[in-house]
Write an enzyme that holds these catalytic residues in place. Structure first.
Site, short mmCIF file in Angstrom:
data_model
loop_
_atom_site.label_atom_id
_atom_site.label_comp_id
_atom_site.label_asym_id
_atom_site.label_seq_id
_atom_site.Cartn_x
_atom_site.Cartn_y
_atom_site.Cartn_z
N THR A 26 0.84 -1.19 0.00
CA THR A 26 0.00 0.00 0.00
C THR A 26 0.88 1.24 0.00
O THR A 26 1.76 1.38 0.85
CB THR A 26 -0.90 -0.02 1.26
OG1 THR A 26 -1.82 -1.09 1.12
CG2 THR A 26 -1.63 1.30 1.45
N HIS A 175 -7.07 -10.87 0.48
CA HIS A 175 -6.29 -10.34 1.62
C HIS A 175 -6.94 -10.81 2.92
O HIS A 175 -7.88 -10.20 3.41
CB HIS A 175 -6.26 -8.82 1.54
CG HIS A 175 -5.24 -8.19 2.45
ND1 HIS A 175 -4.64 -8.85 3.50
CD2 HIS A 175 -4.71 -6.93 2.47
CE1 HIS A 175 -3.79 -8.02 4.11
NE2 HIS A 175 -3.81 -6.85 3.50
N ASN A 178 -2.96 -9.70 8.20
CA ASN A 178 -2.63 -8.39 8.78
C ASN A 178 -3.78 -7.67 9.48
O ASN A 178 -3.76 -6.45 9.62
CB ASN A 178 -2.02 -7.47 7.70
CG ASN A 178 -0.76 -8.05 7.10
OD1 ASN A 178 -0.19 -9.00 7.64
ND2 ASN A 178 -0.29 -7.50 5.99
N TYR A 180 -7.11 -7.27 8.76
CA TYR A 180 -8.23 -6.61 8.07
C TYR A 180 -9.46 -7.55 8.08
O TYR A 180 -9.46 -8.55 8.78
CB TYR A 180 -7.77 -6.17 6.67
CG TYR A 180 -6.62 -5.18 6.81
CD1 TYR A 180 -6.86 -3.89 7.28
CD2 TYR A 180 -5.30 -5.57 6.60
CE1 TYR A 180 -5.81 -3.00 7.48
CE2 TYR A 180 -4.24 -4.68 6.80
CZ TYR A 180 -4.51 -3.40 7.24
OH TYR A 180 -3.47 -2.53 7.46
N ASN A 235 -2.09 -4.91 14.08
CA ASN A 235 -3.47 -4.39 14.05
C ASN A 235 -4.35 -5.03 15.12
O ASN A 235 -5.52 -5.34 14.90
CB ASN A 235 -4.10 -4.55 12.65
CG ASN A 235 -3.57 -3.52 11.66
OD1 ASN A 235 -3.11 -2.44 12.07
ND2 ASN A 235 -3.62 -3.82 10.38
C1 FMN Z 1 4.64 0.34 3.00
C2 FMN Z 1 4.06 -1.03 3.17
C3 FMN Z 1 2.78 -1.30 2.69
C4 FMN Z 1 2.24 -2.59 2.82
N1 FMN Z 1 1.01 -2.85 2.27
C5 FMN Z 1 0.51 -4.11 2.29
C6 FMN Z 1 -0.71 -4.41 1.62
O1 FMN Z 1 -1.35 -3.57 0.97
N2 FMN Z 1 -1.18 -5.70 1.69
C7 FMN Z 1 -0.50 -6.68 2.38
O2 FMN Z 1 -0.96 -7.83 2.43
N3 FMN Z 1 0.68 -6.41 3.02
C8 FMN Z 1 1.19 -5.17 2.96
N4 FMN Z 1 2.42 -4.91 3.54
C9 FMN Z 1 3.22 -6.03 4.08
C10 FMN Z 1 4.19 -6.54 3.00
O3 FMN Z 1 3.48 -7.14 1.93
C11 FMN Z 1 5.17 -7.57 3.58
O4 FMN Z 1 4.47 -8.70 4.06
C12 FMN Z 1 6.03 -6.99 4.70
O5 FMN Z 1 6.59 -5.74 4.29
C13 FMN Z 1 7.15 -7.92 5.11
O6 FMN Z 1 7.98 -8.22 4.01
P1 FMN Z 1 9.45 -7.52 3.86
O7 FMN Z 1 10.21 -7.91 5.11
O8 FMN Z 1 10.01 -8.15 2.62
O9 FMN Z 1 9.24 -6.06 3.76
C14 FMN Z 1 2.97 -3.62 3.45
C15 FMN Z 1 4.25 -3.34 3.94
C16 FMN Z 1 4.80 -2.07 3.79
C17 FMN Z 1 6.21 -1.83 4.27
#
Ligand code: FMN
Length: 365
Positions: A26, A175, A178, A180, A235
């Site tokens: 997001t 989804h 997290n 939701y 959350n």
């Molecule tokens: C800025 C940001 C926005 C995110 N938006 C979403 C999202 O829209 N949907 C979702 O399932 N996870 C979202 N996440 C979680 C990521 O998909 C991911 O699971 C999380 O960043 C951990 O992975 P990483 O360690 O590779 O960053 C978001 C994470 C970040 C940092």
């Protein structure tokens, strides 16, 4: 032969060139009315070398919004905006799924049609604040959905899947992670219902199964994935027995023949102190058990770098690895992982909202 990030893999009808998935992210940069823009198309097209892109959380209805300036997929202008995104990704040789999203209680009246109180399985408030265009707003007690309203929301997921198909997406991801709406139904900390959607594990997984089946009815099972985050307290989430709940969900999803199951790996050794950086970088006890109950590709996400991803694939503990922050800062992440090149750092001040800065201007090698 050892499986690596660069071993091709079949996901449903899609022959993917590599196992590097762009995680849903997001970024709060959609245009007015939740319509994706040319800038969004450029952002995704820059990342089209990923084996699969899962686009950001996308509202299935006006009521589903939980972030300012986030996209929707429930009307014609949004469909046309997304068409620009999917065409740009396809021109770059990539594949892109739409993440179908409903915020549930993780919203505030300022983001709801006519300033309505956000809805949820039960009237249980999450802690903390939500960031909106007007600054931080405290999260409140949601309104518990009536049973017939739950059926209407399932229908909104089905309609959203139809819009997503017309917008050129290669599939959709539910989804259910997290904290939701779908996750709020799954876990007993947020679901205190006494109808057929609450109480037993069988009842709490019912909504997730119904929205998944609704998407399957539109796309076919081989183009539908499901994302969950077992054991994550993000959350304000909690379940008394996640080690029972999530394997039961996976076992119920398994016979559908889905494209994949996607797990966000919480660091269970650090349950009380969850922050953005607090991911396992490996499957945890719950997701290991969950995966044993699911036949089909498993995508692991959360805290991975190149070596950790190589290890999880070589061990056969996952089939693909999703990268979130890595893809924010590195449009050419696939190449950097292949060459072992250093990664750009994420600029956390430009994560949410704004324009090209911190979005399409991260340099490639
Ligand atoms: C800025 C940001 C926005 C995110 N938006 C979403 C999202 O829209 N949907 C979702 O399932 N996870 C979202 N996440 C979680 C990521 O998909 C991911 O699971 C999380 O960043 C951990 O992975 P990483 O360690 O590779 O960053 C978001 C994470 C970040 C940092």
């Amino acid at each position: 032969v050892t499986v690596t990030l660069f071993t091709p893999v079949q996901v449903g009808p899609h022959a993917l060139a590599n196992r590097v998935v762009m995680a849903p992210l997001t970024r709060c940069r959609a245009g007015a009315g939740g319509v994706p823009t040319v800038l969004n198309a450029e952002h995704y097209a820059q990342r089209a070398t990923a084996g699969l892109i899962v686009a950001e959380a996308t509202a299935v209805s006006a009521q589903a919004h939980g972030f300012p300036d986030a996209p929707g997929i429930y009307n014609q202008p949004q469909l046309e905006g997304w068409l620009g995104v999917t065409e740009a990704v396809h021109r770059g040789g990539g594949r892109i799924f739409c993440q179908l999203f409903h915020a549930g209680r993780m919203s505030v009246p300022a983001l709801q049609p006519e300033g309505a109180v956000p809805v949820a399985p039960s009237a249980v408030a999450p802690r903390g604040d939500l960031w909106t265009a007007a600054g931080k707003v405290p999260l409140g007690v949601p309104r518990a959905l009536e049973t017939d309203e739950v059926e209407e929301i399932v229908e909104s997921f089905r309609r959203a899947a139809e819009f997503a198909r017309a917008a050129g997406f290669d599939g959709v991801e539910i989804h259910a992670a997290n904290g939701y709406l779908v996750a709020q139904f799954l876990e007993d900390g947020s679901n205190r219902r006494t109808d057929e959607y609450g109480g037993t594990v069988e009842n709490r997984i019912r909504f997730a199964l119904e929205v998944t089946r609704a998407a399957v009815g539109v796309f076919g099972a081989a183009r539908v994935g499901v994302r969950v985050s077992p054991g994550s307290p993000f959350n304000s989430m909690h379940d008394a027995k996640p080690g029972t709940l999530y394997p039961a969900l996976a076992a119920a999803l398994s016979p559908l023949g889905l494209a994949y199951l996607h797990g966000v790996e919480a660091d269970l050794s650090n349950p009380g102190d969850f922050q953005m950086g607090n991911f396992g970088g490996a499957p945890n006890a719950i997701t290991r058990e969950m995966r044993r109950s699911f036949r089909g590709p498993y995508i692991t996400a959360g805290g991975y770098d190149g070596p950790k991803a190589a290890a999880v694939l070589a061990a056969g503990e996952a089939d693909l690895v999703a990268f979130g922050r890595g893809f924010i800062a590195n449009p050419d992440l696939v190449r950097r992982l292949r060459e072992g090149a250093p990664l750009n750092e994420v600029d956390f001040s430009t994560l949410y909202g704004g324009g090209a800065r911190g979005y399409t201007d991260y340099p490639s090698l």
